[in-house]
Design an enzyme around this catalytic site. Sequence first.
Site, short mmCIF file in Angstrom:
data_model
loop_
_atom_site.label_atom_id
_atom_site.label_comp_id
_atom_site.label_asym_id
_atom_site.label_seq_id
_atom_site.Cartn_x
_atom_site.Cartn_y
_atom_site.Cartn_z
N ARG B 119 32.80 69.54 45.96
CA ARG B 119 33.26 68.42 46.79
C ARG B 119 32.61 67.09 46.42
NH1 ARG B 119 32.63 72.19 51.22
NH2 ARG B 119 34.61 73.27 51.54
N LYS B 141 38.97 55.18 39.33
CA LYS B 141 40.20 55.97 39.23
C LYS B 141 39.94 57.13 38.30
CE LYS B 141 44.27 53.03 39.91
NZ LYS B 141 45.50 52.62 39.21
N GLU B 183 44.72 45.50 27.21
CA GLU B 183 44.23 45.42 28.59
C GLU B 183 43.46 44.11 28.81
OE1 GLU B 183 44.83 47.54 31.13
OE2 GLU B 183 45.53 49.36 30.13
N LYS B 225 37.98 42.73 37.16
CA LYS B 225 38.32 44.04 37.72
C LYS B 225 37.45 44.36 38.93
CE LYS B 225 39.75 48.65 37.05
NZ LYS B 225 40.31 49.66 36.15
N GLU B 235 43.78 51.02 46.11
CA GLU B 235 45.09 50.57 45.63
C GLU B 235 46.16 50.61 46.72
OE1 GLU B 235 46.84 52.74 42.29
OE2 GLU B 235 47.17 50.85 41.30
N ARG B 239 45.23 45.73 44.30
CA ARG B 239 44.86 46.44 43.08
C ARG B 239 46.05 46.81 42.20
NH1 ARG B 239 40.19 51.08 42.51
NH2 ARG B 239 40.54 51.54 40.33
N ASN B 243 48.30 47.11 37.31
CA ASN B 243 49.26 47.96 36.61
C ASN B 243 50.32 47.16 35.86
OD1 ASN B 243 48.16 50.49 37.44
ND2 ASN B 243 49.00 50.13 39.48
N HIS B 246 52.34 48.70 33.09
CA HIS B 246 52.08 50.15 33.10
C HIS B 246 53.30 50.98 33.50
CE1 HIS B 246 47.97 48.92 32.55
NE2 HIS B 246 47.54 50.16 32.57
N HIS B 250 53.89 53.64 30.93
CA HIS B 250 53.83 55.07 31.24
C HIS B 250 55.11 55.78 30.81
CE1 HIS B 250 50.41 55.14 34.45
NE2 HIS B 250 50.00 54.82 33.25
N HIS B 263 47.57 54.60 24.70
CA HIS B 263 47.85 54.03 26.02
C HIS B 263 47.94 52.50 25.94
CE1 HIS B 263 47.77 53.32 30.31
NE2 HIS B 263 46.65 52.63 30.20
#
Lengths: 377, 377
Positions: B119, B141, B183, B225, B235, B239, B243, B246, B250, B263
């Site tokens: 956990r 993330k 980026e 950031k 997010e 936030r 993206n 993205h 993606h 990426h």
Amino acid sequence: MAPVNVATSAGQYPIHIEPGRLQRIAQSVPGNATRLVIISNPVVDGLYGAVLRQALAPLGKPVMTIIVPDGESFKSLDTLNTIYDRMLAEKLDRRAVILALGGGVIGDMAGFAAATYMRGIRYMQIPTTLLAQVDSSVGGKTAVNHPLGKNMIGAFYQPVSVDIDIDVLRTLPAREVSAGLAEVIKYGLILDAAFFEWCERNVAQLVALDADALAYAIGRCCELKAQVVSEDEKETGLRAILNLGHTFGHAIEAGLGFGTWLHGEAVACGLVQAAVLSGKVLDLPAEDIERVRQLVRAIGCPDVAPDLGQDSWLDLMQGDKKTEGGEIRYVLLPGIGQAVVQAAPLDKVQETLEETVGNVTIERESARARETIASGG
Amino acid sequence: MAPVNVATSAGQYPIHIEPGRLQRIAQSVPGNATRLVIISNPVVDGLYGAVLRQALAPLGKPVMTIIVPDGESFKSLDTLNTIYDRMLAEKLDRRAVILALGGGVIGDMAGFAAATYMRGIRYMQIPTTLLAQVDSSVGGKTAVNHPLGKNMIGAFYQPVSVDIDIDVLRTLPAREVSAGLAEVIKYGLILDAAFFEWCERNVAQLVALDADALAYAIGRCCELKAQVVSEDEKETGLRAILNLGHTFGHAIEAGLGFGTWLHGEAVACGLVQAAVLSGKVLDLPAEDIERVRQLVRAIGCPDVAPDLGQDSWLDLMQGDKKTEGGEIRYVLLPGIGQAVVQAAPLDKVQETLEETVGNVTIERESARARETIASGG
């Protein structure tokens, strides 16, 4: 009764404890939920799935149901994967909400699916066993098992609500009731001597599923747990006392194979073992140890631990999550209603095992477990 | 330079950006860590594993190293499982600390292992690619991929520190540098027009790995950031502007198979596509769209998207996590240095695809990708 509130770092959430709560479940669904996903097992879905879907219908939101196999042995990464597969195939987005309908296995696994699907979506706990109602559904501990240990893969992730319908306990097998009552008396032992005494006086009513007695006990347990969770959400300190009996109990479950004894049965036996160890380490009076043993017997749980072999016992306890730097940390009782977390000398632990382990008829227990675990989920 | 601080709900953590930081890594290790677990891949461990272990030795804490296979296709639940297996077999407890040594794949997967092992245990990000240094290592993330989508299983879980050693970029293949710069310019586009202009003026130095230019760019990206993450850790709003590019990117990665394009290359192309769509939906001036295209070319990234088939494009974008109630949410630019998140009319998206998709020589790219991805991790 008024909802019990649990305060967490991410805000607070309510625990609703009412007869007939399932019929009013729509009150707990977040308004901006895009879709609803019921996660349950065949038995619980057969008993309460239709009622739940009917209660959700007026919201006009799409509802899907994911049924996973029944029992602790399926609380695995493999089963979790089948949940991810279904949710992704259905293109559920981040505003979907999971409804965990079942016992601790369903709650833990559905909660962990919610914690990790697209980095976290909301979920509601709808516990249908006494054990889940008083323990696992409150506090945001989610997890699945790993072959090398129980609940080893998981997250602290709070639900948006917990909805406890006391009526569902009527369909619970007696053995599951007994197992749930083990966690009930645990709260008295660690936090509330007066509640422990109340349990001693009312044990017959509790075992007989008297509605008023159950409602009071569930409410008190949720209040006590909410206090502890609010003070220590991530189990860095105080919260560890909730694990009274669990270091011994987890060893029993892992040693016999998950599902052979019910979790609550293993914890009940672990309460007796922790009391015996407390006598050796903290001078818990013999009469208090005897009160623990008597109450464990009165709720119908085993007070003698299975013989796993002493090396195996120690090794299994070593694998528990509460270990720090190789040292096993035990929850111990200086007195009834008080708990501390600390290491214990190895010889005291060995004496405790010698005194509490016996020749338990595990085979019969095992057969009964397979029979009745079906309704627990 | 002074560390950049990221404020989160669980406290704040520092980003150290220095040449030679690897040699001083011991400064970032929490004092009460029981054991240290380096998670890396064969290439990065070969380059920097020994340096790291040597720098950790004076702490006197046991260090184990888990090597996982290299590349995006191994950022999977299966690989994650091998990490759990090793950690549980070694009986690592909750005070163990993970050190994620590698690029985004290692950081995401090691971070998710930390988020879910018992956990949640602590972890340190030690990013060794430019892309990971300016983007994935900051902000908590964590995730693994699923056959039905990238980063679909994960958690928001913050590291205890991010340690960026600028020296390691010297061993980075040129193609990885280009991908990382995608980026970098993204931050200018969404938040800081002056920084975008700085990138336009200094693109030659950046591509040539000029240390001062890189240090300034990495520092500025981390500051930007950190601001965004501090305002919106989970997010739920702001936030999402991170993206930019993205949703298109993606789709390229998923459509071609993860790892075919890097990426950052897919995101670079997505920046151009997002700019073209912004022109149609928000009247981003044609000259600004051209500036985006020119800078993407100048950093050495593709500005023409692969032909996945229009239906396939839309379907792949639909599967993105930013979808809400079936509606695709795009990050769009009203101007350079400003970003908004909103839906876009289907016909504008289709026009954008028609204008930006071309006959890209994917085969050659794919072969190069397999060759050079080895150093990315």
